[in-house]
Design a protein around this motif. Structure first.
Motif, short mmCIF file in Angstrom:
data_model
loop_
_atom_site.label_atom_id
_atom_site.label_comp_id
_atom_site.label_asym_id
_atom_site.label_seq_id
_atom_site.Cartn_x
_atom_site.Cartn_y
_atom_site.Cartn_z
N CYS A 129 -0.72 78.37 42.98
CA CYS A 129 -2.06 77.78 42.97
C CYS A 129 -1.97 76.45 43.72
N VAL A 130 -2.71 76.36 44.82
CA VAL A 130 -2.66 75.15 45.65
C VAL A 130 -3.26 73.96 44.88
N GLY A 131 -4.31 74.24 44.09
CA GLY A 131 -4.93 73.17 43.29
C GLY A 131 -3.93 72.51 42.36
N HIS A 132 -3.13 73.30 41.72
CA HIS A 132 -2.10 72.78 40.82
C HIS A 132 -0.85 72.32 41.56
N GLU A 133 -0.69 72.76 42.80
CA GLU A 133 0.57 72.59 43.52
C GLU A 133 1.70 73.08 42.63
N ALA A 134 1.51 74.29 42.09
CA ALA A 134 2.53 74.84 41.20
C ALA A 134 2.38 76.36 41.14
N PHE A 135 3.48 77.01 40.79
CA PHE A 135 3.40 78.44 40.54
C PHE A 135 2.74 78.65 39.19
N VAL A 136 1.89 79.69 39.11
CA VAL A 136 1.24 80.02 37.84
C VAL A 136 1.63 81.45 37.48
N THR A 137 1.35 81.85 36.26
CA THR A 137 1.68 83.22 35.87
C THR A 137 0.37 83.98 35.65
N GLU A 138 0.46 85.32 35.60
CA GLU A 138 -0.71 86.18 35.35
C GLU A 138 -1.45 85.69 34.10
N LYS A 139 -0.66 85.29 33.11
CA LYS A 139 -1.22 84.84 31.83
C LYS A 139 -2.18 83.66 31.98
N ASP A 140 -1.90 82.82 32.99
CA ASP A 140 -2.72 81.62 33.18
C ASP A 140 -4.08 81.93 33.80
N LEU A 141 -4.24 83.15 34.34
CA LEU A 141 -5.44 83.45 35.13
C LEU A 141 -6.57 84.06 34.29
N VAL A 142 -7.79 83.83 34.76
CA VAL A 142 -8.97 84.47 34.15
C VAL A 142 -9.66 85.22 35.27
N ASP A 143 -9.83 86.51 35.10
CA ASP A 143 -10.36 87.38 36.16
C ASP A 143 -9.61 87.20 37.48
N GLY A 144 -8.31 87.04 37.38
CA GLY A 144 -7.50 86.91 38.59
C GLY A 144 -7.57 85.54 39.25
N LYS A 145 -8.35 84.62 38.64
CA LYS A 145 -8.49 83.29 39.25
C LYS A 145 -7.92 82.20 38.35
N CYS A 146 -7.53 81.11 38.99
CA CYS A 146 -7.09 79.96 38.20
C CYS A 146 -8.33 79.35 37.53
N PRO A 147 -8.35 79.25 36.21
CA PRO A 147 -9.56 78.76 35.54
C PRO A 147 -9.87 77.29 35.86
N ASP A 148 -8.87 76.52 36.21
CA ASP A 148 -9.13 75.10 36.52
C ASP A 148 -9.70 74.91 37.92
N HIS A 149 -9.27 75.76 38.85
CA HIS A 149 -9.68 75.54 40.23
C HIS A 149 -10.61 76.62 40.77
N GLY A 150 -10.78 77.70 40.02
CA GLY A 150 -11.69 78.78 40.43
C GLY A 150 -11.23 79.50 41.69
N THR A 151 -9.93 79.43 41.98
CA THR A 151 -9.44 80.08 43.20
C THR A 151 -8.41 81.15 42.85
N VAL A 152 -8.29 82.14 43.76
CA VAL A 152 -7.29 83.18 43.57
C VAL A 152 -5.96 82.65 44.09
N PRO A 153 -4.91 82.64 43.27
CA PRO A 153 -3.63 82.11 43.77
C PRO A 153 -3.02 83.01 44.84
N GLU A 154 -2.21 82.41 45.68
CA GLU A 154 -1.55 83.18 46.76
C GLU A 154 -0.29 83.83 46.20
N LEU A 155 -0.03 85.07 46.61
CA LEU A 155 1.22 85.71 46.22
C LEU A 155 2.26 85.29 47.27
N ILE A 156 3.29 84.63 46.81
CA ILE A 156 4.28 84.09 47.75
C ILE A 156 5.64 84.71 47.48
N GLN A 157 6.30 85.13 48.55
CA GLN A 157 7.64 85.67 48.41
C GLN A 157 8.52 84.88 49.36
#
Ligand code: MSP
Length: 478
Positions: A129-157
Protein backbone atom coordinates in the motif's frame (compact mmCIF):
# COMPACT_ATOMS: atom_id res chain seq x y z
CA UNK A 1 27.00 18.34 38.45
CA UNK A 2 26.65 18.16 34.68
CA UNK A 3 23.59 19.84 33.27
CA UNK A 4 20.69 17.47 32.65
CA UNK A 5 20.01 16.92 28.96
CA UNK A 6 16.71 16.43 27.18
CA UNK A 7 16.47 15.18 23.61
CA UNK A 8 13.04 15.07 21.98
CA UNK A 9 12.05 14.13 18.46
CA UNK A 10 8.85 14.52 16.44
CA UNK A 11 7.95 12.06 13.71
CA UNK A 12 9.39 13.16 10.40
CA UNK A 13 6.61 14.24 8.08
CA UNK A 14 5.74 13.02 4.60
CA UNK A 15 6.19 15.93 2.25
CA UNK A 16 3.54 14.92 -0.24
CA UNK A 17 1.04 17.55 0.85
CA UNK A 18 0.65 20.50 3.20
CA UNK A 19 0.72 19.75 6.91
CA UNK A 20 -2.67 19.56 8.63
CA UNK A 21 -4.00 19.96 12.15
CA UNK A 22 -2.84 16.48 13.24
CA UNK A 23 0.74 17.33 12.27
CA UNK A 24 0.46 20.71 13.97
CA UNK A 25 -0.71 18.85 17.07
CA UNK A 26 2.27 16.47 17.27
CA UNK A 27 4.68 19.31 16.77
CA UNK A 28 3.02 21.64 19.27
CA UNK A 29 2.96 19.00 21.99
CA UNK A 30 6.62 18.39 21.32
CA UNK A 31 7.45 22.06 21.44
CA UNK A 32 5.66 22.53 24.76
CA UNK A 33 7.65 19.69 26.31
CA UNK A 34 10.96 21.00 25.02
CA UNK A 35 10.24 24.55 26.14
CA UNK A 36 9.36 23.26 29.59
CA UNK A 37 12.65 21.37 29.90
CA UNK A 38 14.51 24.42 28.64
CA UNK A 39 12.67 26.61 31.16
CA UNK A 40 13.80 24.44 34.07
CA UNK A 41 17.39 24.79 32.93
CA UNK A 42 18.03 21.55 31.06
CA UNK A 43 20.21 21.31 28.01
CA UNK A 44 17.67 20.50 25.30
CA UNK A 45 17.80 19.33 21.72
CA UNK A 46 14.68 19.30 19.56
CA UNK A 47 14.58 17.45 16.24
CA UNK A 48 11.97 17.46 13.52
CA UNK A 49 12.14 16.80 9.81
CA UNK A 50 10.76 15.20 6.68
CA UNK A 51 10.53 11.67 5.37
CA UNK A 52 11.35 12.16 1.72
CA UNK A 53 12.43 8.94 0.01
CA UNK A 54 8.92 7.77 -0.69
CA UNK A 55 6.79 6.67 -3.60
CA UNK A 56 3.89 8.84 -2.52
CA UNK A 57 6.05 11.94 -2.69
CA UNK A 58 7.16 10.99 -6.24
CA UNK A 59 3.50 10.43 -7.20
CA UNK A 60 2.41 13.76 -5.69
CA UNK A 61 5.24 15.61 -7.45
CA UNK A 62 4.40 14.12 -10.84
CA UNK A 63 0.73 14.92 -10.32
CA UNK A 64 1.70 18.52 -9.66
CA UNK A 65 3.81 18.47 -12.84
CA UNK A 66 7.04 19.01 -10.88
CA UNK A 67 10.38 17.31 -10.57
CA UNK A 68 10.36 15.37 -7.27
CA UNK A 69 13.40 17.07 -5.76
CA UNK A 70 12.16 20.51 -6.69
CA UNK A 71 8.70 19.67 -5.36
CA UNK A 72 10.31 18.55 -2.08
CA UNK A 73 12.07 21.86 -1.57
CA UNK A 74 8.81 23.70 -2.06
CA UNK A 75 6.82 21.59 0.40
CA UNK A 76 9.59 21.57 2.97
CA UNK A 77 9.65 25.37 2.66
CA UNK A 78 5.93 25.35 3.56
CA UNK A 79 6.65 23.13 6.57
CA UNK A 80 9.15 25.60 7.91
CA UNK A 81 6.78 28.52 7.49
CA UNK A 82 4.05 26.68 9.39
CA UNK A 83 6.50 25.80 12.16
CA UNK A 84 7.64 29.40 12.32
CA UNK A 85 4.07 30.65 12.61
CA UNK A 86 3.41 28.08 15.33
CA UNK A 87 6.54 29.20 17.21
CA UNK A 88 8.13 25.76 17.05
CA UNK A 89 11.58 26.10 18.57
CA UNK A 90 13.32 23.17 16.90
CA UNK A 91 17.11 22.93 16.73
CA UNK A 92 17.31 20.93 13.54
CA UNK A 93 15.15 19.93 10.60
CA UNK A 94 16.49 16.69 9.16
CA UNK A 95 15.69 15.64 5.59
CA UNK A 96 16.19 12.03 4.57
CA UNK A 97 17.40 13.08 1.13
CA UNK A 98 20.31 14.84 2.82
CA UNK A 99 23.26 12.82 1.60
CA UNK A 100 25.74 14.49 3.90
CA UNK A 101 23.76 14.42 7.11
CA UNK A 102 21.48 11.42 6.87
CA UNK A 103 22.95 8.87 4.49
CA UNK A 104 26.27 8.04 6.21
CA UNK A 105 24.50 7.18 9.47
CA UNK A 106 21.75 5.18 7.75
CA UNK A 107 24.46 3.25 5.89
CA UNK A 108 26.48 2.61 9.05
CA UNK A 109 23.39 1.38 10.87
CA UNK A 110 22.65 -1.05 8.03
CA UNK A 111 26.23 -2.32 8.16
CA UNK A 112 25.90 -2.94 11.88
CA UNK A 113 22.78 -5.02 11.26
CA UNK A 114 24.68 -7.00 8.65
CA UNK A 115 27.56 -7.54 11.10
CA UNK A 116 25.10 -8.96 13.62
CA UNK A 117 23.88 -11.42 10.99
CA UNK A 118 20.43 -9.84 10.95
CA UNK A 119 20.09 -9.01 7.24
CA UNK A 120 19.40 -11.68 4.61
CA UNK A 121 18.12 -11.75 1.03
CA UNK A 122 14.86 -13.36 0.07
CA UNK A 123 12.34 -13.60 -2.76
CA UNK A 124 9.22 -11.84 -1.64
CA UNK A 125 5.67 -11.46 -2.79
CA UNK A 126 3.27 -9.16 -1.06
CA UNK A 127 0.58 -6.49 -1.28
CA UNK A 128 2.05 -3.02 -1.08
CA UNK A 129 0.00 0.00 0.00
CA UNK A 130 1.66 3.21 -1.19
CA UNK A 131 -0.40 5.27 1.29
CA UNK A 132 1.04 3.33 4.18
CA UNK A 133 4.43 2.87 2.51
CA UNK A 134 4.18 -0.66 3.86
CA UNK A 135 3.20 -4.17 2.92
CA UNK A 136 -0.31 -5.07 4.04
CA UNK A 137 -2.04 -8.43 4.33
CA UNK A 138 -5.38 -9.65 2.89
CA UNK A 139 -6.73 -9.39 6.43
CA UNK A 140 -6.13 -5.63 6.47
CA UNK A 141 -8.27 -5.04 3.37
CA UNK A 142 -11.97 -4.26 3.00
CA UNK A 143 -13.42 -5.21 -0.39
CA UNK A 144 -9.89 -5.63 -1.65
CA UNK A 145 -9.00 -2.04 -0.74
CA UNK A 146 -6.97 -0.47 2.02
CA UNK A 147 -9.62 0.99 4.35
CA UNK A 148 -7.41 3.94 5.31
CA UNK A 149 -6.50 5.01 1.81
CA UNK A 150 -9.34 3.59 -0.30
CA UNK A 151 -6.86 2.19 -2.81
CA UNK A 152 -6.17 -1.30 -4.14
CA UNK A 153 -2.67 -2.34 -3.04
CA UNK A 154 -0.14 -3.39 -5.67
CA UNK A 155 0.91 -7.03 -5.82
CA UNK A 156 4.68 -6.92 -5.73
CA UNK A 157 7.09 -9.77 -6.34
CA UNK A 158 10.73 -8.98 -5.83
CA UNK A 159 14.06 -9.79 -4.21
CA UNK A 160 14.41 -7.96 -0.93
CA UNK A 161 16.76 -7.81 1.98
CA UNK A 162 15.04 -8.88 5.16
CA UNK A 163 15.69 -7.92 8.77
CA UNK A 164 15.52 -10.60 11.47
CA UNK A 165 12.96 -8.83 13.61
CA UNK A 166 11.71 -12.16 14.98
CA UNK A 167 15.01 -12.66 16.81
CA UNK A 168 14.28 -9.67 19.04
CA UNK A 169 10.77 -10.54 20.19
CA UNK A 170 11.75 -11.52 23.74
CA UNK A 171 14.33 -8.80 24.22
CA UNK A 172 11.87 -6.09 23.18
CA UNK A 173 9.15 -7.48 25.36
CA UNK A 174 11.49 -7.39 28.32
CA UNK A 175 12.59 -3.79 27.67
CA UNK A 176 8.99 -2.64 27.47
CA UNK A 177 7.75 -4.63 30.43
CA UNK A 178 10.54 -3.30 32.63
CA UNK A 179 9.93 0.28 31.41
CA UNK A 180 13.49 0.52 30.22
CA UNK A 181 11.67 1.62 27.09
CA UNK A 182 8.70 3.43 28.58
CA UNK A 183 5.54 3.59 26.52
CA UNK A 184 3.10 6.28 27.60
CA UNK A 185 0.16 6.00 28.14
CA UNK A 186 -0.17 2.61 29.81
CA UNK A 187 -2.90 1.51 27.36
CA UNK A 188 -0.41 1.83 24.49
CA UNK A 189 2.18 -0.11 26.47
CA UNK A 190 -0.34 -2.94 26.88
CA UNK A 191 -1.28 -2.79 23.22
CA UNK A 192 2.39 -3.08 22.30
CA UNK A 193 3.00 -5.98 24.65
CA UNK A 194 0.02 -7.80 23.11
CA UNK A 195 1.33 -7.56 19.55
CA UNK A 196 4.95 -8.19 20.48
CA UNK A 197 3.76 -11.12 22.59
CA UNK A 198 2.05 -12.70 19.61
CA UNK A 199 5.49 -12.92 17.97
CA UNK A 200 7.26 -10.60 15.56
CA UNK A 201 7.95 -11.64 11.98
CA UNK A 202 10.99 -10.77 9.90
CA UNK A 203 10.37 -7.80 7.65
CA UNK A 204 11.41 -6.50 4.28
CA UNK A 205 14.08 -3.84 4.65
CA UNK A 206 14.82 -2.89 1.05
CA UNK A 207 13.24 -2.42 -2.37
CA UNK A 208 14.74 -2.73 -5.83
CA UNK A 209 15.56 0.80 -7.04
CA UNK A 210 12.76 1.93 -9.35
CA UNK A 211 13.84 2.96 -12.82
CA UNK A 212 11.75 6.14 -12.72
CA UNK A 213 13.10 7.40 -9.37
CA UNK A 214 15.32 10.44 -9.69
CA UNK A 215 18.95 10.26 -8.64
CA UNK A 216 19.33 11.34 -5.03
CA UNK A 217 16.21 9.65 -3.76
CA UNK A 218 16.54 6.56 -1.55
CA UNK A 219 19.54 5.47 0.46
CA UNK A 220 21.41 2.74 -1.46
CA UNK A 221 21.88 -0.59 0.30
CA UNK A 222 25.61 -0.88 1.06
CA UNK A 223 27.20 -3.19 -1.47
CA UNK A 224 24.07 -3.47 -3.64
CA UNK A 225 23.26 -0.35 -5.63
CA UNK A 226 20.29 -2.04 -7.23
CA UNK A 227 18.45 -1.84 -3.92
CA UNK A 228 17.42 1.10 -1.75
CA UNK A 229 16.61 0.94 1.92
CA UNK A 230 12.95 0.50 2.47
CA UNK A 231 11.38 3.59 4.00
CA UNK A 232 11.00 2.54 7.63
CA UNK A 233 14.57 1.40 8.00
CA UNK A 234 15.74 4.60 6.36
CA UNK A 235 13.49 7.00 8.29
CA UNK A 236 13.77 5.64 11.80
CA UNK A 237 17.51 6.15 11.51
CA UNK A 238 16.90 9.91 11.30
CA UNK A 239 16.76 10.12 15.08
CA UNK A 240 20.46 9.28 15.29
CA UNK A 241 21.77 10.45 11.92
CA UNK A 242 20.62 13.98 12.72
CA UNK A 243 22.92 13.87 15.75
CA UNK A 244 25.80 12.84 13.52
CA UNK A 245 25.79 9.08 14.07
CA UNK A 246 28.16 7.74 11.42
CA UNK A 247 29.65 11.16 10.66
CA UNK A 248 30.46 13.86 13.21
CA UNK A 249 29.33 12.27 16.45
CA UNK A 250 29.59 15.17 18.87
CA UNK A 251 25.84 15.77 19.24
CA UNK A 252 25.25 12.05 19.22
CA UNK A 253 27.51 11.60 22.21
CA UNK A 254 25.87 14.47 23.98
CA UNK A 255 22.20 13.71 23.39
CA UNK A 256 21.60 10.07 22.52
CA UNK A 257 19.58 8.18 23.81
CA UNK A 258 16.47 10.22 23.09
CA UNK A 259 14.50 11.11 26.19
CA UNK A 260 11.30 10.81 24.21
CA UNK A 261 10.08 10.15 20.69
CA UNK A 262 6.69 11.83 20.28
CA UNK A 263 4.54 9.85 17.84
CA UNK A 264 0.93 9.30 16.78
CA UNK A 265 -0.80 6.00 17.50
CA UNK A 266 -0.62 4.88 13.84
CA UNK A 267 3.16 4.62 13.91
CA UNK A 268 3.48 2.93 17.29
CA UNK A 269 4.46 -0.50 15.94
CA UNK A 270 7.33 0.89 13.92
CA UNK A 271 8.69 2.71 16.94
CA UNK A 272 7.97 0.08 19.57
CA UNK A 273 9.20 -2.95 17.66
CA UNK A 274 11.26 -2.29 14.52
CA UNK A 275 13.25 0.64 15.87
CA UNK A 276 14.28 -0.94 19.20
CA UNK A 277 15.16 -4.16 17.36
CA UNK A 278 17.40 -2.26 14.94
CA UNK A 279 19.12 -0.52 17.83
CA UNK A 280 19.60 -3.76 19.78
CA UNK A 281 21.06 -5.38 16.68
CA UNK A 282 23.43 -2.45 16.14
CA UNK A 283 24.42 -2.20 19.80
CA UNK A 284 23.00 1.30 20.13
CA UNK A 285 21.18 2.25 23.37
CA UNK A 286 17.38 2.40 23.18
CA UNK A 287 15.36 5.62 23.53
CA UNK A 288 13.96 6.13 27.01
CA UNK A 289 10.32 6.76 26.16
CA UNK A 290 7.65 6.89 23.49
CA UNK A 291 4.82 9.35 23.97
CA UNK A 292 1.95 8.05 21.87
CA UNK A 293 -0.83 10.51 21.20
CA UNK A 294 -4.23 9.96 19.61
CA UNK A 295 -5.80 11.34 16.47
CA UNK A 296 -7.55 14.65 15.99
CA UNK A 297 -10.97 14.61 14.41
CA UNK A 298 -13.37 17.42 13.57
CA UNK A 299 -16.95 17.05 14.73
CA UNK A 300 -16.16 13.43 15.61
CA UNK A 301 -15.08 12.59 12.05
CA UNK A 302 -11.74 12.23 10.36
CA UNK A 303 -11.00 15.52 8.61
CA UNK A 304 -11.57 15.18 4.90
CA UNK A 305 -12.08 17.46 1.95
CA UNK A 306 -15.26 15.60 0.98
CA UNK A 307 -16.82 16.15 4.40
CA UNK A 308 -15.74 19.78 4.34
CA UNK A 309 -14.58 19.59 7.96
CA UNK A 310 -10.89 20.21 7.39
CA UNK A 311 -9.44 22.83 9.70
CA UNK A 312 -6.33 24.34 8.26
CA UNK A 313 -3.87 25.30 11.01
CA UNK A 314 -2.72 28.27 8.95
CA UNK A 315 -6.24 29.71 8.81
CA UNK A 316 -6.61 29.50 12.59
CA UNK A 317 -3.17 30.98 13.06
CA UNK A 318 -4.02 33.92 10.83
CA UNK A 319 -7.22 34.64 12.73
CA UNK A 320 -6.22 33.92 16.33
CA UNK A 321 -2.42 33.89 16.51
CA UNK A 322 -0.07 31.13 17.53
CA UNK A 323 -0.55 31.25 21.29
CA UNK A 324 -4.30 30.68 20.99
CA UNK A 325 -3.81 27.68 18.68
CA UNK A 326 -1.12 26.20 20.90
CA UNK A 327 -3.23 26.63 24.00
CA UNK A 328 -6.28 25.01 22.47
CA UNK A 329 -4.28 21.98 21.38
CA UNK A 330 -2.59 21.74 24.76
CA UNK A 331 -5.56 22.21 27.02
CA UNK A 332 -8.57 20.87 25.18
CA UNK A 333 -7.09 17.70 23.70
CA UNK A 334 -5.73 14.93 25.88
CA UNK A 335 -2.36 13.72 24.63
CA UNK A 336 -3.38 10.18 25.52
CA UNK A 337 -6.66 9.92 23.62
CA UNK A 338 -8.28 11.01 20.39
CA UNK A 339 -9.41 14.62 20.46
CA UNK A 340 -11.74 16.85 18.53
CA UNK A 341 -11.57 20.36 17.14
CA UNK A 342 -14.25 22.44 15.47
CA UNK A 343 -14.28 26.15 14.70
CA UNK A 344 -17.10 26.69 17.23
CA UNK A 345 -15.28 24.84 20.02
CA UNK A 346 -12.15 26.78 19.22
CA UNK A 347 -13.91 30.14 19.36
CA UNK A 348 -15.68 29.27 22.62
CA UNK A 349 -12.43 28.17 24.22
CA UNK A 350 -10.68 31.29 22.98
CA UNK A 351 -13.30 33.57 24.47
CA UNK A 352 -13.56 31.70 27.76
CA UNK A 353 -9.87 30.92 28.40
CA UNK A 354 -8.17 33.86 26.80
CA UNK A 355 -10.35 36.91 26.13
CA UNK A 356 -12.53 36.63 29.26
CA UNK A 357 -10.15 34.53 31.33
CA UNK A 358 -6.48 35.33 31.18
CA UNK A 359 -6.82 38.58 29.17
CA UNK A 360 -9.36 39.99 31.58
CA UNK A 361 -7.30 39.01 34.62
CA UNK A 362 -4.16 40.66 33.29
CA UNK A 363 -6.12 43.82 32.51
CA UNK A 364 -7.64 43.95 36.00
CA UNK A 365 -4.35 43.45 37.82
CA UNK A 366 -2.26 45.68 35.62
CA UNK A 367 -4.84 48.48 35.84
CA UNK A 368 -4.44 48.37 39.63
CA UNK A 369 -0.66 48.09 39.46
CA UNK A 370 -0.32 50.94 36.97
CA UNK A 371 -2.46 53.20 39.13
CA UNK A 372 -1.08 52.38 42.56
CA UNK A 373 2.39 50.83 42.36
CA UNK A 374 5.65 52.56 41.59
CA UNK A 375 7.50 51.40 38.51
CA UNK A 376 10.40 49.15 39.41
CA UNK A 377 8.60 47.12 42.09
CA UNK A 378 10.06 43.85 40.86
CA UNK A 379 8.18 40.66 41.64
CA UNK A 380 9.98 37.85 43.40
CA UNK A 381 10.35 34.66 41.43
CA UNK A 382 8.49 31.86 43.18
CA UNK A 383 9.20 28.20 42.39
CA UNK A 384 6.77 26.19 40.25
CA UNK A 385 4.14 24.10 41.99
CA UNK A 386 4.85 20.38 42.03
CA UNK A 387 1.56 19.50 40.35
CA UNK A 388 2.64 21.63 37.39
CA UNK A 389 6.14 20.17 37.06
CA UNK A 390 4.93 16.61 37.73
CA UNK A 391 2.29 16.89 35.02
CA UNK A 392 4.83 18.08 32.45
CA UNK A 393 7.45 15.51 33.48
CA UNK A 394 4.77 12.86 32.87
CA UNK A 395 3.66 14.31 29.51
CA UNK A 396 0.27 15.28 30.96
CA UNK A 397 0.19 18.49 29.01
CA UNK A 398 -3.53 19.17 29.33
CA UNK A 399 -3.33 18.63 33.06
CA UNK A 400 -0.49 21.15 33.38
CA UNK A 401 -2.58 23.65 31.42
CA UNK A 402 -5.51 23.02 33.76
CA UNK A 403 -3.25 23.72 36.74
CA UNK A 404 -2.51 27.14 35.24
CA UNK A 405 -6.17 27.89 34.61
CA UNK A 406 -7.09 26.84 38.11
CA UNK A 407 -4.65 29.49 39.38
CA UNK A 408 -6.02 32.06 36.97
CA UNK A 409 -9.48 31.46 38.42
CA UNK A 410 -8.21 31.63 41.99
CA UNK A 411 -6.33 34.85 41.34
CA UNK A 412 -9.46 36.39 39.87
CA UNK A 413 -11.32 35.32 42.99
CA UNK A 414 -8.57 36.82 45.15
CA UNK A 415 -9.21 40.27 43.63
CA UNK A 416 -12.90 39.95 44.36
CA UNK A 417 -12.26 38.69 47.90
CA UNK A 418 -9.57 41.15 48.99
CA UNK A 419 -10.94 44.22 47.16
CA UNK A 420 -7.62 46.09 46.94
CA UNK A 421 -9.29 49.01 45.08
CA UNK A 422 -11.35 49.69 48.22
CA UNK A 423 -8.66 48.91 50.78
CA UNK A 424 -6.25 51.34 49.15
CA UNK A 425 -8.55 54.30 49.86
CA UNK A 426 -8.34 53.89 53.65
CA UNK A 427 -5.07 52.07 54.00
CA UNK A 428 -2.71 52.74 51.08
CA UNK A 429 0.12 50.58 52.47
CA UNK A 430 -2.13 47.58 52.92
CA UNK A 431 -3.73 48.15 49.50
CA UNK A 432 -0.33 48.24 47.80
CA UNK A 433 0.68 45.04 49.51
CA UNK A 434 -2.41 43.34 48.18
CA UNK A 435 -1.76 44.57 44.64
CA UNK A 436 1.88 43.54 44.80
CA UNK A 437 0.79 40.05 45.86
CA UNK A 438 -1.50 39.93 42.84
CA UNK A 439 1.26 40.90 40.42
CA UNK A 440 3.57 38.39 42.02
CA UNK A 441 1.16 35.55 41.39
CA UNK A 442 0.50 36.89 37.89
CA UNK A 443 4.22 36.81 37.23
CA UNK A 444 4.36 33.18 38.26
CA UNK A 445 1.38 32.38 36.04
CA UNK A 446 3.18 34.06 33.14
CA UNK A 447 6.22 31.88 33.78
CA UNK A 448 4.05 28.79 33.88
CA UNK A 449 2.61 29.83 30.53
CA UNK A 450 6.07 30.02 28.99
CA UNK A 451 6.09 26.56 27.36
CA UNK A 452 2.50 26.91 26.15
CA UNK A 453 2.20 30.52 25.08
CA UNK A 454 5.65 31.99 24.57
CA UNK A 455 4.43 35.35 23.24
CA UNK A 456 1.87 35.90 25.98
CA UNK A 457 4.40 34.89 28.61
CA UNK A 458 6.76 37.59 27.35
CA UNK A 459 4.02 40.23 27.08
CA UNK A 460 2.75 39.71 30.62
CA UNK A 461 6.22 39.70 32.12
CA UNK A 462 7.06 42.87 30.23
CA UNK A 463 3.84 44.52 31.38
CA UNK A 464 4.74 43.76 34.99
CA UNK A 465 8.28 45.07 34.58
CA UNK A 466 7.00 48.24 32.84
CA UNK A 467 4.16 48.49 35.36
CA UNK A 468 1.78 49.12 32.50
CA UNK A 469 -1.46 47.51 31.41
CA UNK A 470 -0.84 45.78 28.05
CA UNK A 471 -2.96 46.76 25.05
CA UNK A 472 -5.60 44.20 24.16
CA UNK A 473 -3.94 40.94 24.99
CA UNK A 474 -6.82 38.97 23.48
CA UNK A 475 -9.71 40.63 21.69
CA UNK A 476 -13.07 38.88 22.04
CA UNK A 477 -14.19 37.06 18.91
CA UNK A 478 -17.89 37.16 18.17
N1 MSP B 1 6.75 9.72 7.89
C1 MSP B 1 6.02 8.99 8.85
C2 MSP B 1 6.68 9.06 10.22
C3 MSP B 1 8.11 8.61 10.28
S1 MSP B 1 8.78 8.84 11.85
C4 MSP B 1 10.28 8.12 11.79
C5 MSP B 1 4.60 9.54 8.95
N2 MSP B 1 4.40 10.78 8.50
S2 MSP B 1 3.00 11.55 8.48
O1 MSP B 1 3.28 12.83 7.92
O2 MSP B 1 1.99 10.77 7.85
O3 MSP B 1 2.52 11.69 9.96
C6 MSP B 1 3.31 12.33 10.91
C7 MSP B 1 2.67 12.28 12.27
O4 MSP B 1 1.41 12.94 12.25
C8 MSP B 1 2.39 10.86 12.77
O5 MSP B 1 2.82 10.76 14.11
C9 MSP B 1 0.90 10.74 12.73
O6 MSP B 1 0.43 9.94 13.78
C10 MSP B 1 0.48 12.17 12.96
N3 MSP B 1 -0.87 12.40 12.48
C11 MSP B 1 -1.35 12.27 11.22
N4 MSP B 1 -2.68 12.53 11.23
C12 MSP B 1 -3.09 12.84 12.48
C13 MSP B 1 -4.27 13.28 13.07
N5 MSP B 1 -5.40 13.43 12.39
N6 MSP B 1 -4.24 13.59 14.39
C14 MSP B 1 -3.09 13.54 15.13
N7 MSP B 1 -1.96 13.13 14.60
C15 MSP B 1 -1.95 12.66 13.31
O7 MSP B 1 3.73 8.87 9.49
Amino acid sequence: MAEKKFYLTTPIFYPNAKLHMGHAYTTTLSDILVRYHRLVGEHTYFLTGSDENTQKMVDAARKAGKEPLEFLDEIVGQFSSLFKELEISYDQFIRTTDQKKHWPGATLLWQKLVESGDIYKKEYEGLYCVGHEAFVTEKDLVDGKCPDHGTVPELIQEQNYFFRLSKYTDAIKEKIESDELRIVPESRKNETLAFVGSGLEDISFSRPRKADWPQGLGVPVPGDDGQVMYVWCDVLANYITALGYGSDEQLYKEFWPADVHVIGKDILRFHAAIWPAMLLSAGVPLPKALLVHGFITSGGKKMSKTLGNVIDPQELLAEYGSDAVRMFLARHISPFEDGDITREAFKDAYNADLANGLGNLVARIMQLAQTHLEKGTRPEVAPFAKEYTDALENFEINKAADVIWERIKLLDQQITDTQPFKVIKNNPEEGKKLILALTQELYLIARMLNPFMPETNAKIKQAIIDNKKPENLFARKD
